[in-house]
Enzyme design. Sequence first.
Site, PDB file in Angstrom:
ATOM      1  N   HIS A  22       0.839  -1.205   0.000  1.00  0.00           N
ATOM      2  CA  HIS A  22       0.000   0.000   0.000  1.00  0.00           C
ATOM      3  C   HIS A  22       0.874   1.255   0.000  1.00  0.00           C
ATOM      4  O   HIS A  22       0.606   2.212  -0.734  1.00  0.00           O
ATOM      5  CB  HIS A  22      -0.904   0.037   1.240  1.00  0.00           C
ATOM      6  CG  HIS A  22      -1.907  -1.052   1.326  1.00  0.00           C
ATOM      7  ND1 HIS A  22      -2.050  -1.830   2.457  1.00  0.00           N
ATOM      8  CD2 HIS A  22      -2.826  -1.500   0.438  1.00  0.00           C
ATOM      9  CE1 HIS A  22      -3.021  -2.694   2.268  1.00  0.00           C
ATOM     10  NE2 HIS A  22      -3.507  -2.523   1.038  1.00  0.00           N
ATOM     11  N   LYS A  46     -16.455  -6.936   6.779  1.00  0.00           N
ATOM     12  CA  LYS A  46     -15.223  -7.704   6.610  1.00  0.00           C
ATOM     13  C   LYS A  46     -14.661  -8.172   7.949  1.00  0.00           C
ATOM     14  O   LYS A  46     -13.705  -8.950   7.979  1.00  0.00           O
ATOM     15  CB  LYS A  46     -14.152  -6.872   5.897  1.00  0.00           C
ATOM     16  CG  LYS A  46     -14.404  -6.669   4.427  1.00  0.00           C
ATOM     17  CD  LYS A  46     -13.216  -5.959   3.807  1.00  0.00           C
ATOM     18  CE  LYS A  46     -13.317  -5.886   2.303  1.00  0.00           C
ATOM     19  NZ  LYS A  46     -12.117  -5.260   1.719  1.00  0.00           N
ATOM     20  N   ARG A  95      -2.310  -6.411  -7.703  1.00  0.00           N
ATOM     21  CA  ARG A  95      -1.111  -7.189  -7.418  1.00  0.00           C
ATOM     22  C   ARG A  95      -0.906  -8.281  -8.455  1.00  0.00           C
ATOM     23  O   ARG A  95       0.205  -8.599  -8.827  1.00  0.00           O
ATOM     24  CB  ARG A  95      -1.203  -7.840  -6.039  1.00  0.00           C
ATOM     25  CG  ARG A  95      -1.107  -6.866  -4.894  1.00  0.00           C
ATOM     26  CD  ARG A  95      -1.436  -7.573  -3.638  1.00  0.00           C
ATOM     27  NE  ARG A  95      -2.766  -8.160  -3.824  1.00  0.00           N
ATOM     28  CZ  ARG A  95      -3.500  -8.693  -2.891  1.00  0.00           C
ATOM     29  NH1 ARG A  95      -3.053  -8.776  -1.682  1.00  0.00           N
ATOM     30  NH2 ARG A  95      -4.695  -9.170  -3.137  1.00  0.00           N
ATOM     31  N   SER A 133      -2.987  -7.735   2.982  1.00  0.00           N
ATOM     32  CA  SER A 133      -3.317  -7.527   4.391  1.00  0.00           C
ATOM     33  C   SER A 133      -3.745  -8.827   5.047  1.00  0.00           C
ATOM     34  O   SER A 133      -3.379  -9.107   6.196  1.00  0.00           O
ATOM     35  CB  SER A 133      -4.425  -6.476   4.525  1.00  0.00           C
ATOM     36  OG  SER A 133      -3.957  -5.217   4.135  1.00  0.00           O
TER      37      SER A 133
END
Length: 165
Positions: A22, A46, A95, A133
Amino acid sequence: MTLARNRVALYPGTFDPITNGHIDLVARASSLFDRVIVGVAESPGKGPALPLAERVDLARLALSEFGNVEVAGFNSLLAHFVHEVGAGVLLRGLRAVSDFEYEFQLASMNRHLIPDVETLFLTPAEQHSFISSSLVREVARLGGDVSGFVHPAVAKALSARWKRP
């Protein structure tokens, strides 16, 4: 869209936690835009490991070297937050090819909700392309060393979260 709005980019995400990937994207964006706003989404659906206020604080620490970057938490529809902060561009990170389908759906929905805002995809440097993450959280939860993937303050917070030295 006005030219001034084009110079303000919003990088939204849960940032649970913010990673070196990030940070790499923010560094790239900070040289492209007058202002970059990192929007930390509450995302209760989430089930984030870290509370919103802590994620905002950690992002501010991790991004403090960038003078044109701001961090703000939000708990509204992204389309509303974009207008609230006056952004003309949404930044999203890719990514791997596996990210593309989901990100394409998001970009298409945002194009319908906020047609005056463009989505820009950036890719992290190769050494950060595998960091997510969720992987960082899992490694930290199991007592692994995440210091190579996150800012030192984030590593410390994750260690405290799961009571690891």
